[in-house]
Design a protein around this motif. Structure first.
Motif, PDB file in Angstrom:
ATOM      1  N   PHE A 328      26.163  33.400  42.471  1.00 14.38           N
ATOM      2  CA  PHE A 328      27.235  33.786  43.397  1.00 14.38           C
ATOM      3  C   PHE A 328      27.935  35.059  42.924  1.00 14.38           C
ATOM      4  CE2 PHE A 328      31.810  33.594  44.480  1.00 14.38           C
ATOM      5  CZ  PHE A 328      31.717  33.571  45.862  1.00 14.38           C
ATOM      6  N   VAL A 329      28.135  35.985  43.851  1.00 18.45           N
ATOM      7  CA  VAL A 329      28.929  37.191  43.600  1.00 18.45           C
ATOM      8  C   VAL A 329      30.059  37.192  44.604  1.00 18.45           C
ATOM      9  CG1 VAL A 329      28.964  39.704  43.567  1.00 18.45           C
ATOM     10  CG2 VAL A 329      26.958  38.485  42.704  1.00 18.45           C
ATOM     11  N   SER A 330      31.292  37.101  44.099  1.00 15.03           N
ATOM     12  CA  SER A 330      32.457  36.978  44.972  1.00 15.03           C
ATOM     13  C   SER A 330      32.725  38.268  45.720  1.00 15.03           C
ATOM     14  CB  SER A 330      33.685  36.615  44.128  1.00 15.03           C
ATOM     15  OG  SER A 330      34.873  36.717  44.893  1.00 15.03           O
ATOM     16  N   PRO A 331      33.297  38.161  46.920  1.00 16.55           N
ATOM     17  CA  PRO A 331      33.842  39.363  47.562  1.00 16.55           C
ATOM     18  C   PRO A 331      34.874  40.007  46.636  1.00 16.55           C
ATOM     19  CG  PRO A 331      33.812  37.504  49.099  1.00 16.55           C
ATOM     20  CD  PRO A 331      33.475  36.949  47.754  1.00 16.55           C
ATOM     21  N   PRO A 332      35.097  41.312  46.769  1.00 13.47           N
ATOM     22  CA  PRO A 332      35.949  42.039  45.812  1.00 13.47           C
ATOM     23  C   PRO A 332      37.444  41.859  46.051  1.00 13.47           C
ATOM     24  CG  PRO A 332      35.090  43.559  47.443  1.00 13.47           C
ATOM     25  CD  PRO A 332      34.447  42.238  47.738  1.00 13.47           C
ATOM     26  N   ILE A 333      37.914  40.594  46.038  1.00 13.17           N
ATOM     27  CA  ILE A 333      39.351  40.353  46.152  1.00 13.17           C
ATOM     28  C   ILE A 333      40.037  40.807  44.862  1.00 13.17           C
ATOM     29  CG2 ILE A 333      39.081  38.434  47.753  1.00 13.17           C
ATOM     30  CD1 ILE A 333      39.643  36.569  45.302  1.00 13.17           C
ATOM     31  N   HIS A 334      41.370  40.975  44.938  1.00 14.14           N
ATOM     32  CA  HIS A 334      42.098  41.500  43.785  1.00 14.14           C
ATOM     33  C   HIS A 334      42.426  40.434  42.746  1.00 14.14           C
ATOM     34  CE1 HIS A 334      42.914  45.821  44.396  1.00 14.14           C
ATOM     35  NE2 HIS A 334      42.615  45.525  45.639  1.00 14.14           N
ATOM     36  N   ALA A 335      42.302  39.153  43.087  1.00 18.31           N
ATOM     37  CA  ALA A 335      42.554  38.091  42.114  1.00 18.31           C
ATOM     38  C   ALA A 335      41.299  37.890  41.270  1.00 18.31           C
ATOM     39  CB  ALA A 335      42.953  36.800  42.819  1.00 18.31           C
ATOM     40  N   GLY A 336      41.019  38.887  40.419  1.00 21.59           N
ATOM     41  CA  GLY A 336      39.767  38.898  39.665  1.00 21.59           C
ATOM     42  C   GLY A 336      39.585  37.696  38.768  1.00 21.59           C
ATOM     43  N   GLY A 337      40.697  37.108  38.297  1.00 23.55           N
ATOM     44  CA  GLY A 337      40.595  35.947  37.426  1.00 23.55           C
ATOM     45  C   GLY A 337      40.220  34.676  38.147  1.00 23.55           C
ATOM     46  N   LEU A 338      40.130  34.717  39.483  1.00 21.19           N
ATOM     47  CA  LEU A 338      39.787  33.527  40.261  1.00 21.19           C
ATOM     48  C   LEU A 338      38.428  33.660  40.927  1.00 21.19           C
ATOM     49  CD1 LEU A 338      43.227  32.790  42.029  1.00 21.19           C
ATOM     50  CD2 LEU A 338      42.441  32.091  39.756  1.00 21.19           C
ATOM     51  N   ARG A 339      37.598  34.579  40.451  1.00 23.68           N
ATOM     52  CA  ARG A 339      36.335  34.862  41.147  1.00 23.68           C
ATOM     53  C   ARG A 339      35.136  34.166  40.507  1.00 23.68           C
ATOM     54  NH1 ARG A 339      37.982  40.967  42.149  1.00 23.68           N
ATOM     55  NH2 ARG A 339      37.100  41.314  40.084  1.00 23.68           N
ATOM     56  N   TYR A 340      35.359  33.160  39.685  1.00 24.50           N
ATOM     57  CA  TYR A 340      34.256  32.501  38.988  1.00 24.50           C
ATOM     58  C   TYR A 340      33.547  31.518  39.918  1.00 24.50           C
ATOM     59  CZ  TYR A 340      31.775  30.137  35.181  1.00 24.50           C
ATOM     60  OH  TYR A 340      30.806  29.624  34.364  1.00 24.50           O
ATOM     61  N   HIS A 341      32.244  31.347  39.709  1.00 28.62           N
ATOM     62  CA  HIS A 341      31.466  30.496  40.622  1.00 28.62           C
ATOM     63  C   HIS A 341      31.637  29.005  40.351  1.00 28.62           C
ATOM     64  CE1 HIS A 341      28.706  30.708  37.133  1.00 28.62           C
ATOM     65  NE2 HIS A 341      28.295  29.522  37.525  1.00 28.62           N
ATOM     66  N   GLY A 342      32.031  28.642  39.122  1.00 32.63           N
ATOM     67  CA  GLY A 342      32.133  27.231  38.762  1.00 32.63           C
ATOM     68  C   GLY A 342      33.556  26.822  38.450  1.00 32.63           C
ATOM     69  N   MET A 343      33.693  25.603  37.950  1.00 28.27           N
ATOM     70  CA  MET A 343      35.006  25.072  37.581  1.00 28.27           C
ATOM     71  C   MET A 343      34.854  24.219  36.339  1.00 28.27           C
ATOM     72  SD  MET A 343      38.235  24.907  38.063  1.00 28.27           S
ATOM     73  CE  MET A 343      38.274  25.870  39.581  1.00 28.27           C
ATOM     74  N   ALA A 344      35.882  24.219  35.493  1.00 31.33           N
ATOM     75  CA  ALA A 344      35.849  23.442  34.261  1.00 31.33           C
ATOM     76  C   ALA A 344      35.389  22.010  34.525  1.00 31.33           C
ATOM     77  CB  ALA A 344      37.243  23.433  33.626  1.00 31.33           C
ATOM     78  N   PRO A 345      34.444  21.483  33.733  1.00 31.06           N
ATOM     79  CA  PRO A 345      34.004  20.098  33.927  1.00 31.06           C
ATOM     80  C   PRO A 345      35.146  19.089  33.885  1.00 31.06           C
ATOM     81  CG  PRO A 345      32.433  21.250  32.546  1.00 31.06           C
ATOM     82  CD  PRO A 345      33.592  22.192  32.746  1.00 31.06           C
ATOM     83  N   LEU A 346      36.146  19.290  33.022  1.00 30.10           N
ATOM     84  CA  LEU A 346      37.272  18.356  32.976  1.00 30.10           C
ATOM     85  C   LEU A 346      38.068  18.388  34.283  1.00 30.10           C
ATOM     86  CD1 LEU A 346      38.630  18.745  29.328  1.00 30.10           C
ATOM     87  CD2 LEU A 346      37.855  16.613  30.381  1.00 30.10           C
ATOM     88  N   VAL A 347      38.325  19.583  34.808  1.00 32.75           N
ATOM     89  CA  VAL A 347      39.010  19.700  36.092  1.00 32.75           C
ATOM     90  C   VAL A 347      38.136  19.107  37.198  1.00 32.75           C
ATOM     91  CG1 VAL A 347      39.930  21.322  37.810  1.00 32.75           C
ATOM     92  CG2 VAL A 347      40.323  21.730  35.368  1.00 32.75           C
ATOM     93  N   SER A 348      36.841  19.401  37.147  1.00 27.84           N
ATOM     94  CA  SER A 348      35.916  18.900  38.170  1.00 27.84           C
ATOM     95  C   SER A 348      35.901  17.380  38.206  1.00 27.84           C
ATOM     96  CB  SER A 348      34.504  19.439  37.907  1.00 27.84           C
ATOM     97  OG  SER A 348      34.448  20.846  38.059  1.00 27.84           O
ATOM     98  N   GLN A 349      35.823  16.746  37.042  1.00 24.73           N
ATOM     99  CA  GLN A 349      35.790  15.290  37.006  1.00 24.73           C
ATOM    100  C   GLN A 349      37.109  14.688  37.489  1.00 24.73           C
ATOM    101  OE1 GLN A 349      33.209  13.278  36.605  1.00 24.73           O
ATOM    102  NE2 GLN A 349      34.561  11.550  37.039  1.00 24.73           N
ATOM    103  N   ALA A 350      38.226  15.359  37.198  1.00 23.80           N
ATOM    104  CA  ALA A 350      39.517  14.885  37.688  1.00 23.80           C
ATOM    105  C   ALA A 350      39.584  14.960  39.219  1.00 23.80           C
ATOM    106  CB  ALA A 350      40.652  15.691  37.058  1.00 23.80           C
ATOM    107  N   VAL A 351      38.922  15.974  39.818  1.00 21.45           N
ATOM    108  CA  VAL A 351      38.845  16.060  41.270  1.00 21.45           C
ATOM    109  C   VAL A 351      37.964  14.946  41.818  1.00 21.45           C
ATOM    110  CG1 VAL A 351      38.060  17.473  43.217  1.00 21.45           C
ATOM    111  CG2 VAL A 351      39.310  18.538  41.341  1.00 21.45           C
ATOM    112  N   VAL A 352      36.817  14.741  41.192  1.00 22.77           N
ATOM    113  CA  VAL A 352      35.926  13.648  41.604  1.00 22.77           C
ATOM    114  C   VAL A 352      36.673  12.313  41.592  1.00 22.77           C
ATOM    115  CG1 VAL A 352      33.899  12.284  40.926  1.00 22.77           C
ATOM    116  CG2 VAL A 352      33.778  14.782  40.913  1.00 22.77           C
TER     117      VAL A 352
END
Length: 462
Positions: A328-352
């Protein structure tokens, strides 16, 4: 009437909190390229063993070494501020508090783990660290930490941010680090991408591949890679934020928190504030905990939970996470720190598990919220932080409609003084929203074909 709640230095938390010890349904293990659970030894060429031990740890509390605390005292404990002027502008009965992580020397939450990682690397005998950075917050934080600890630092910065945010690169240079745009000609991973897509804006996944390749190919064995988000030990180091905040809320006389909010890219600033409150929720507290992401990079709100690599070249282990696909390549939004394709496994499991309620926000709405904040509270937020502010305003307006005196806490993850070009583009009408088209999402998800599936294991309590 208090506007900020402070802790004395002797009140700083002396242990980090590890959510992995308390998750009702444990995370799935990271996998190697053969599809089998990864051994600690397999990570040894990339990370020092002392950090690998933290990555694998199931201990609830991990002591913070005194030498790390002595560095953190430069800005910690950070203030917890009351957003009274925004409350007044909104006419809300909600009480809004924010943890001010912009007071660190690099201006964000990132040094909380940069200092720890640099210190543990030095203890292990490492002399040089490589890393990636999106908006430049992480790169400047690691450059700062390495400067204090006498380590070399090389940063691969996503090309679009390298071009948009030249002063971040200069900050890294001031602290003695080398910063190059990614993809670059320095690595095989970078050269391969440039051969296929010479005009690519780059991505965090590409920059991670370059930084890991650089580290593992050092014949001296004295280089290791450092990651600014996603991994368990990074989440661990950031929990000092939420642990401080809980002490400060108690000082302010707040007995109950109703809503906890943080922007979420890879998960570290969100987890830093939220995980100590997630522990409270697991133990029965009634709290809504909201990670906020861009609609252009909707990892938690539209992507599947499955195994995926953390980088384009597939040099990282397979992690169980929500992911848009490692290509995945994000559109060039200015929030560069939020353009990652994945999410921390700990955060992901908490969402699950249902412990978190993710939300996606459009770029223009976030900038509108940032301007309202700057014109009431005075501080100019980073574009990433504006996503949290947009959600805070929505929750405050909801409290007004319901006539409820809610307590809302969010993480001010960093200031926007190095991001003013984005504000210029917004105020001059040059920015547009980039909600990710469904066809682009489906195309990106094709990179997951053939990878193991991660089972969605949950208790059903939330």
């Amino acid at each position: 009437m208090s506007y900020k709640i402070l802790l004395n230095e002797d009140e700083i938390p002396r242990q980090w909190y590890n959510l992995a010890a308390d998750l009702p349904s444990p995370m799935q293990p990271p996998l190697g390229p053969d599809g089998n659970p990864l051994s600690p030894e397999a990570l040894a060429p990339v990370f020092p063993m002392n950090l690998i031990e933290q990555e694998m740890s199931q201990e609830r509390w991990i002591d913070i070494p005194e030498e790390i605390l002595e560095i953190l005292y430069r800005w910690r404990p950070s203030p917890l501020r009351r957003a009274r002027f925004l409350e007044k502008a909104l006419g809300t009965p909600a009480r809004i508090y924010y943890k001010d992580e912009g007071v660190s020397p690099p201006g964000s939450h990132k040094p909380n783990t940069a200092v720890a990682q640099a210190w543990y690397n030095k203890q292990f005998g490492i002399t040089r660290i490589t890393t990636e950075t999106g908006a430049g917050q992480w790169g400047s934080a690691l450059a700062f930490a390495c400067s204090l600890l006498g380590l070399e630092c090389k940063v691969y910065m996503v090309r679009i941010s390298f071009d948009q945010k030249p002063f971040r690169k200069l900050m890294m240079n001031v602290w003695g680090a080398e910063c190059v745009p990614s993809p670059s000609e320095n690595t095989q991973a970078g050269r391969d991408v440039l051969a296929r897509h010479p005009d690519t804006p780059g991505s965090l996944g590409i920059a991670i591949s370059e930084a890991i390749e650089d580290a593992v190919n050092d014949p001296s064995g004295k280089t290791r890679y450092s990651l600014g988000s996603v991994l368990n030990h990074v989440m661990l180091h950031q929990t000092i934020i939420g642990l401080e905040a809980k002490k400060q809320l108690a000082k302010a006389g707040e007995n109950k928190v109703d809503v906890v909010i943080g922007c979420a890219g890879g998960g570290s600033n969100f987890a830093g504030l939220a995980f100590p409150f997630v522990s409270d929720k697991i133990n029965g507290a009634d709290i809504e905990i909201i990670p906020v992401e861009p609609s252009s990079c909707p990892t938690l709100t539209r992507a599947p939970f499955t195994y995926d690599h953390g980088d384009v070249a597939k040099m990282t282990p397979l992690l169980p996470m929500y992911t848009l696909g490692h290509e995945f390549v994000s559109p060039p939004i200015h929030a560069g720190g939020l353009r990652y394709h994945g999410m921390a496994p700990l955060v992901s499991q908490a969402v699950v598990e249902g412990l978190l309620t993710p939300r996606a926000m459009d770029q223009l709405h976030c900038y509108d919220s940032a301007l309202l904040w700057a014109r009431t509270e005075g501080f100019i937020p980073a574009p990433e932080t504006s996503h949290a502010i947009a959600a805070v305003i929505a929750e405050a307006n909801k409290a007004k409609e319901e006539g409820k005196e809610k307590v809302i806490v969010f993480n001010w993850s960093g200031h926007g003084l190095m991001d003013l070009s984005g504000y210029d583009s917004f105020m001059s009408g040059k920015l547009v929203d980039y909600p990710l088209p469904e066809e682009d999402l489906q195309e990106s998800l094709k990179s997951l074909n053939g990878l193991p599936k991660a089972p969605r294991v949950k208790t059903g309590r939330w």
